[in-house]
Structure formats: structure tokens, C-alpha cells
Design a protein around this motif. Structure first.
Motif, PDB file in Angstrom:
ATOM      1  N   THR A 229     -32.127  32.314 -33.749  1.00  0.00           N
ATOM      2  CA  THR A 229     -32.868  31.542 -34.746  1.00  0.00           C
ATOM      3  C   THR A 229     -32.107  31.529 -36.067  1.00  0.00           C
ATOM      4  OG1 THR A 229     -34.950  32.192 -33.711  1.00  0.00           O
ATOM      5  CG2 THR A 229     -35.080  31.328 -35.946  1.00  0.00           C
ATOM      6  N   MET A 230     -31.552  32.678 -36.445  1.00  0.00           N
ATOM      7  CA  MET A 230     -30.764  32.759 -37.666  1.00  0.00           C
ATOM      8  C   MET A 230     -29.539  31.862 -37.594  1.00  0.00           C
ATOM      9  SD  MET A 230     -30.284  34.216 -40.681  1.00  0.00           S
ATOM     10  CE  MET A 230     -31.004  35.858 -40.842  1.00  0.00           C
ATOM     11  N   LEU A 231     -28.820  31.917 -36.465  1.00  0.00           N
ATOM     12  CA  LEU A 231     -27.577  31.163 -36.335  1.00  0.00           C
ATOM     13  C   LEU A 231     -27.819  29.660 -36.216  1.00  0.00           C
ATOM     14  CD1 LEU A 231     -25.658  33.507 -33.848  1.00  0.00           C
ATOM     15  CD2 LEU A 231     -25.399  33.367 -36.329  1.00  0.00           C
ATOM     16  N   LEU A 232     -28.882  29.274 -35.519  1.00  0.00           N
ATOM     17  CA  LEU A 232     -29.140  27.846 -35.289  1.00  0.00           C
ATOM     18  C   LEU A 232     -29.876  27.178 -36.448  1.00  0.00           C
ATOM     19  CD1 LEU A 232     -30.236  27.950 -31.526  1.00  0.00           C
ATOM     20  CD2 LEU A 232     -28.052  27.165 -32.449  1.00  0.00           C
ATOM     21  N   ARG A 233     -30.782  27.896 -37.092  1.00  0.00           N
ATOM     22  CA  ARG A 233     -31.670  27.248 -38.061  1.00  0.00           C
ATOM     23  C   ARG A 233     -31.391  27.648 -39.518  1.00  0.00           C
ATOM     24  NH1 ARG A 233     -36.008  24.992 -35.216  1.00  0.00           N
ATOM     25  NH2 ARG A 233     -36.066  25.639 -33.028  1.00  0.00           N
ATOM     26  N   PHE A 234     -30.648  28.736 -39.736  1.00  0.00           N
ATOM     27  CA  PHE A 234     -30.390  29.175 -41.108  1.00  0.00           C
ATOM     28  C   PHE A 234     -28.900  29.114 -41.437  1.00  0.00           C
ATOM     29  CE2 PHE A 234     -34.594  30.807 -40.282  1.00  0.00           C
ATOM     30  CZ  PHE A 234     -35.252  30.612 -41.490  1.00  0.00           C
ATOM     31  N   LEU A 239     -18.994  29.356 -38.289  1.00  0.00           N
ATOM     32  CA  LEU A 239     -18.673  27.931 -38.205  1.00  0.00           C
ATOM     33  C   LEU A 239     -17.788  27.528 -39.377  1.00  0.00           C
ATOM     34  CD1 LEU A 239     -22.135  26.463 -37.166  1.00  0.00           C
ATOM     35  CD2 LEU A 239     -20.216  27.116 -35.708  1.00  0.00           C
ATOM     36  N   ILE A 240     -16.917  26.556 -39.125  1.00  0.00           N
ATOM     37  CA  ILE A 240     -15.953  26.124 -40.134  1.00  0.00           C
ATOM     38  C   ILE A 240     -16.522  24.941 -40.908  1.00  0.00           C
ATOM     39  CG2 ILE A 240     -13.617  25.242 -40.511  1.00  0.00           C
ATOM     40  CD1 ILE A 240     -12.888  26.460 -37.796  1.00  0.00           C
ATOM     41  N   ARG A 241     -16.500  25.066 -42.226  1.00  0.00           N
ATOM     42  CA  ARG A 241     -16.918  23.951 -43.068  1.00  0.00           C
ATOM     43  C   ARG A 241     -15.690  23.178 -43.511  1.00  0.00           C
ATOM     44  NH1 ARG A 241     -21.324  25.837 -47.446  1.00  0.00           N
ATOM     45  NH2 ARG A 241     -20.307  24.097 -48.464  1.00  0.00           N
ATOM     46  N   ALA A 242     -15.736  21.860 -43.368  1.00  0.00           N
ATOM     47  CA  ALA A 242     -14.569  21.016 -43.670  1.00  0.00           C
ATOM     48  C   ALA A 242     -14.141  21.146 -45.126  1.00  0.00           C
ATOM     49  CB  ALA A 242     -14.891  19.555 -43.334  1.00  0.00           C
ATOM     50  N   ASP A 243     -15.123  21.223 -46.037  1.00  0.00           N
ATOM     51  CA  ASP A 243     -14.764  21.283 -47.454  1.00  0.00           C
ATOM     52  C   ASP A 243     -14.053  22.595 -47.776  1.00  0.00           C
ATOM     53  OD1 ASP A 243     -17.047  22.719 -46.920  1.00  0.00           O
ATOM     54  OD2 ASP A 243     -17.907  22.434 -48.924  1.00  0.00           O
ATOM     55  N   GLU A 244     -14.416  23.668 -47.090  1.00  0.00           N
ATOM     56  CA  GLU A 244     -13.755  24.949 -47.330  1.00  0.00           C
ATOM     57  C   GLU A 244     -12.319  24.925 -46.827  1.00  0.00           C
ATOM     58  OE1 GLU A 244     -16.267  27.882 -45.580  1.00  0.00           O
ATOM     59  OE2 GLU A 244     -17.426  28.146 -47.412  1.00  0.00           O
ATOM     60  N   VAL A 245     -12.099  24.260 -45.677  1.00  0.00           N
ATOM     61  CA  VAL A 245     -10.749  24.141 -45.139  1.00  0.00           C
ATOM     62  C   VAL A 245      -9.872  23.342 -46.093  1.00  0.00           C
ATOM     63  CG1 VAL A 245      -9.346  23.221 -43.247  1.00  0.00           C
ATOM     64  CG2 VAL A 245     -11.507  24.369 -42.761  1.00  0.00           C
ATOM     65  N   GLY A 263     -20.627  28.785 -43.689  1.00  0.00           N
ATOM     66  CA  GLY A 263     -21.852  28.359 -43.040  1.00  0.00           C
ATOM     67  C   GLY A 263     -21.972  26.859 -43.052  1.00  0.00           C
ATOM     68  N   PRO A 264     -22.873  26.284 -42.273  1.00  0.00           N
ATOM     69  CA  PRO A 264     -23.073  24.840 -42.229  1.00  0.00           C
ATOM     70  C   PRO A 264     -23.776  24.362 -43.481  1.00  0.00           C
ATOM     71  CG  PRO A 264     -24.712  25.948 -40.906  1.00  0.00           C
ATOM     72  CD  PRO A 264     -23.780  27.000 -41.382  1.00  0.00           C
ATOM     73  N   GLU A 265     -23.798  23.065 -43.660  1.00  0.00           N
ATOM     74  CA  GLU A 265     -24.516  22.501 -44.800  1.00  0.00           C
ATOM     75  C   GLU A 265     -25.982  22.871 -44.723  1.00  0.00           C
ATOM     76  OE1 GLU A 265     -23.342  21.028 -47.291  1.00  0.00           O
ATOM     77  OE2 GLU A 265     -21.291  20.612 -46.708  1.00  0.00           O
ATOM     78  N   GLN A 266     -26.516  23.341 -45.836  1.00  0.00           N
ATOM     79  CA  GLN A 266     -27.910  23.765 -45.868  1.00  0.00           C
ATOM     80  C   GLN A 266     -28.639  23.008 -46.970  1.00  0.00           C
ATOM     81  OE1 GLN A 266     -29.284  26.204 -43.790  1.00  0.00           O
ATOM     82  NE2 GLN A 266     -27.338  26.201 -42.724  1.00  0.00           N
TER      83      GLN A 266
END
Length: 458
Positions: A229-234, A239-245, A263-266
Motif C-alpha cells: 500500500t505504501m509503495l503503490l499509493r504513497f 522508482l526513477i523520476r525523470a526530472d531527477e535524472v 519517488g513518483p509524482e505526488q
């Protein structure tokens, strides 16, 4: 028969104590403070021992805790090789769920294991917002830390595997948001996600030292959710964020690709913005037997080192062994405290003996009169021995009361846990009586040895 034989001698001793109240009180001071010291020191020792036992319960039995270290996730192996060529950089993903699976599969002594992911969020319900700790865990977490549910149930298999939005809340969260209501089946908003409450954890007390030294904290202000739940929803830091790369490439001048975990866009980020780039904040492993802890920890360390490209970007600790070492140290400290307190009782006994010897010299005429009237040596010994014992006994009772009061004051003023046991009171009381008898016998014997004729002439 014994009481009738010596009752008169005891009454004479009581009269002598009452007639010399100030001297008797001053004589008893050494015993009073000695007994108070024994009780308060033993209370501190009992409190420390109980505190360690509670901490062992908090950290769990036979647990190994693996945490990320401050070592960089991507670091060089050295400045260069022997031929002048730069050495290839080593790379590690940090602690991940793959490490959890590997430990469970490879280490044969593992009984339970759980990953832990923690973030600081704000929980919201009916216009009330409170800061909480959101933790992603697996069900074994509750067993590892001996946590019981006051209400509801744990996560089921479907909720764990599919990462459903369900949670188990701490006692404080129940009090803050639901008070007199039953929270089971209701929803609470954490970030932008509504979580269904399926359980409430029992309240657990812990000390500040437990938090600082062992890295554990109260569960009362936490919301527990399944790891998925933490990994999928929070947030999933693996995971790699394009802006960080892009930013990383820009900062490195475009020479090669630098991968940074994020982390993904939140829609709403967690409150904390730390530099922890590990997918997991902690892995907790429970081993079957205490004897296997050190060997299992060594095996886990070697395995993780191989999986992490020989980078020490993790730490392996055994809280229970640290606590047992503390317990051993505190036991030695308690023995030292007890010896010091015991010395003060001996000093008090010497004080009684000195005063009683002086009293014998002052009361030579009284002793001679009693002997002339038919008192035997046993009567004189009984009189002076009763006097010293009564002084010591009275001092012991006052010392017990003072020791209990001192223990309460120590707890109130210095926040040190103290436990006054019946055993410590019994020991202190028995020692005080023994001191009166032992150190009062010599003066009593000297008083009985006086020649009545010489005594009356004096």
C-alpha cells in the motif's frame, strides 16, 4: 518465660532512651540515613532492571535490525587502479524488498521478517489535522515487537498482496480523532489517500532512553499500512523520476548517466524531505534461538555486502544483546551502590557503639546500684543491648519511610524509574536490627563487667 525474665531490663532501656531523647535521635541518625540509602539505591537498581526488561520487550526477542547507513549509495571504490586508470564506481540500490526476500530464502535461522518504510504525514478527519508517522509493514511486525491489537484485526492476505488502502492505527490517533467512537470500519485521510481503519494497537509505554539508544518509538502516534500500500499509493523511493535524472545529468556536466532514486509524482509529498534514497527504512529479522543471533547477523551482513556491490551502505545491529550488556553493566553498578549504602549502615553502627560506650562510662553508678540490688551480668547486658537495639530499630523504621519518600522524589525530580520492593525493605530492616545487636554487644558486655563496689565508689 524469656519476656518475663528480661521485660524489666527492656523497660529500663526504654526509660533511658526517653530520658535522653536528643542523644538517642543523634545516635540513630547514622542508621536512619544508612537504611534510607539502602532502600533508595535498591529502588533505583530495581527500576533500572525493570526498565531494561521493558525495553527488551519493546525491541523484541532475538531480533536483528538492518538500517541504511550514511554511506553514499553510489561511491567510488578508489582513486584509480594500479595502471593509472580510474577505478569503476561501485553502485548499490540500498535496502530493497529484494533484500528481504533474499534474507528469508538464504538464512536458515530466520523465523520472521518484515520490511519497514516510514514517512511523516498529516492525518486529516473532520477538519482536524495531526502529524503522524505512516509506516508500511508486513504482519510479522506486530509479533516481532510483541504488539497486541486492542480492537479489530490485522491485514489479511488480499490486503497485503494488492496494497489495499487499509490501516491499523495507534492509541493516540484513536483518542485524537475518534474519542468515544468505535474507529473500526471508519476512514481517515493521510496525504491524499483515504484509509479504512481495521484495527487499533494497544497503548505501549516506552522511555526516552529506549528511543535514543535503540531507535524504537511509541506506536501510539503511528498509522500502519501494508508495505505494498505504501509503495503503490504513497511513495516508492526505488522508482526513477525523470526530472531527477535530468537534474543529475545537468549537475554532472552530461558525462554519463547518474541514476538517483526518488519517488513518483505526488499530489501531496510527505512532510519530511530527508536524503534517504533506500526503498526501505529498516528490515527487522527475528532469529529462532538467541544462540544463533551473532552467527545469523554475520551471515546477513556478508550476504547484503555481496548484494550491495561490497558497499557498506547498511548497518546490522542486535538490540537485545546491547540491552543484555547494559543489564550486566547496571547490575555491577547496583552492587557498587549497595556496597556504598551498606558502608553507611556500618558507619551508623559504629556511631551507636561509640555513644553506648560513652553512656556506659556516664552510668557507672547506675550500673553499680543495679548490681548491688541483685542484678546479674545477664540483666545488665540485656538492658544495654535492648537500648542499642531499640535505637537501631527505631532508626530503621524511620529510615524505611525516608527511603520510600526519597525514591518518590528521585522519580519526580530526575525522571529515574524507581521500584521499592518488599525484599529491599526486609533487608534494610533486618540489617538495622542486626547492626544494633552486633555493635551494641561490646558496650553491653563492658557495662556488665564493671565491679559493683568500684562502680558505687565512683
Amino acid at each position: 518465660m524469656f519476656i518475663k525474665r528480661y521485660l524489666h531490663d527492656i523497660l529500663i532501656a526504654v526509660e533511658a532512651i526517653i530520658a535522653n531523647r536528643l542523644k538517642s535521635i543523634l545516635t540513630a541518625l547514622g542508621i536512619i540515613f544508612g537504611v534510607a540509602a539502602v532502600i533508595s539505591m535498591m529502588a533505583i537498581g530495581n527500576g533500572a532492571e525493570q526498565e531494561i526488561l521493558e525495553q527488551i520487550k519493546l525491541v523484541g526477542v532475538n531480533n536483528i535490525v538492518i538500517t541504511p547507513s550514511t554511506y553514499s549509495l553510489s561511491d567510488g571504490a578508489g582513486n584509480g587502479s594500479g595502471d593509472g586508470q580510474p577505478a569503476a564506481k561501485k553502485f548499490s540500490k540500498g535496502l530493497t524488498l529484494l533484500d528481504v526476500e533474499a534474507i528469508q530464502k538464504i538464512v536458515p535461522t530466520v523465523e520472521r521478517i518484515t520490511p519497514v518504510i516510514s514517512f511523516n504525514y498529516s492525518a486529516l478527519l473532520n477538519g482536524i489535522s495531526k502529524p503522524v508517522v505512516l509506516e508500511g509493514i508486513d504482519n510479522p511486525y506486530f509479533d516481532l515487537f510483541n504488539m497486541q491489537l486492542a480492537e479489530g484485526k490485522r491485514f489479511n492476505t488480499d490486503q497485503v498482496e494488492k496494497g489495499l488502502p487499509v490501516c491499523v492505527i495507534g492509541n493516540n490517533i484513536k483518542e485524537q480523532f475518534f474519542r468515544q467512537q468505535d474507529p473500526i470500519g471508519k476512514y481517515i485521510k493521510c496525504g491524499q489517500i483515504w484509509l479504512k481503519i481495521i484495527g487499533v494497537v494497544e497503548r505501549r509505554d516506552f522511555t526516552a532512553s529506549a528511543s535514543d539508544e535503540l531507535g524504537i518509538s511509541s506506536s501510539d502516534n503511528k498509522i500502519f499500512i501494508p508495505v505494498q500500500t505504501m509503495l503503490l499509493r504513497f511513495k516508492n523511493r526505488s522508482l526513477i523520476r525523470a526530472d531527477e535524472v535530468l537534474n543529475a545529468n545537468k549537475n554532472s556536466g552530461g558525462d554519463g548517466m547518474v541514476v538517483i532514486f526518488g519517488g513518483p509524482e505526488q499530489t501531496e509529498e510527505p512532510v519530511d524531505n530527508d536524503d534517504n534514497l533506500n526503498q526501505l527504512d529498516k528490515i527487522i529479522v527475528q532469529i529462532e534461538e538467541t544462540e544463533q543471533l551473532n552467527n545469523s547477523a554475520t551471515l546477513i551482513k556478508r550476504m547484503l555486502l555481496r548484494r550491495h556491490s561490497e558497499l557498506y551502505d547498511f548497518e546490522v545491529t542486535i538490540p537485545e544483546l546491547l540491552l543484555k550488556q547494559q543489564q550486566k553493566t547496571k547490575k555491577i553498578f547496583n552492587i557498587v551502590l549497595g556496597v556504598i549504602a551498606g558502608i553507611s549502615l556500618v558507619v551508623g553502627g559504629i556511631g551507636i557503639m561509640n555513644i553506648m560506650l560513652a553512656s556506659v562510662l556516664e552510668r557507672i553508678r547506675e550500673i553499680g546500684v543495679r548490681q548491688a540490688l541483685g542484678a546479674k551480668q545477664k540483666d545488665i547486658i540485656a538492658q544495654f543491648l535492648s537500648e542499642s537495639t531499640l535505637i537501631s530499630l527505631t532508626g530503621g523504621i524511620i529510615g524505611i519511610i525516608l527511603g520510600v519518600v526519597l525514591s518518590k522524589i528521585i522519580t519526580a525530580m530526575f525522571d529515574i524509574k524507581t521500584i521499592v520492593s518488599a525484599f529491599s525493605i526486609f533487608i534494610a530492616f533486618g540489617v538495622s536490627v542486626g547492626v544494633g545487636i552486633i555493635f551494641g554487644y561490646l558496650p553491653a558486655k563492658r557495662a556488665a563487667a564493671n565491679d559493683p563496689v568500684v562502680s558505687l565508689r565512683s
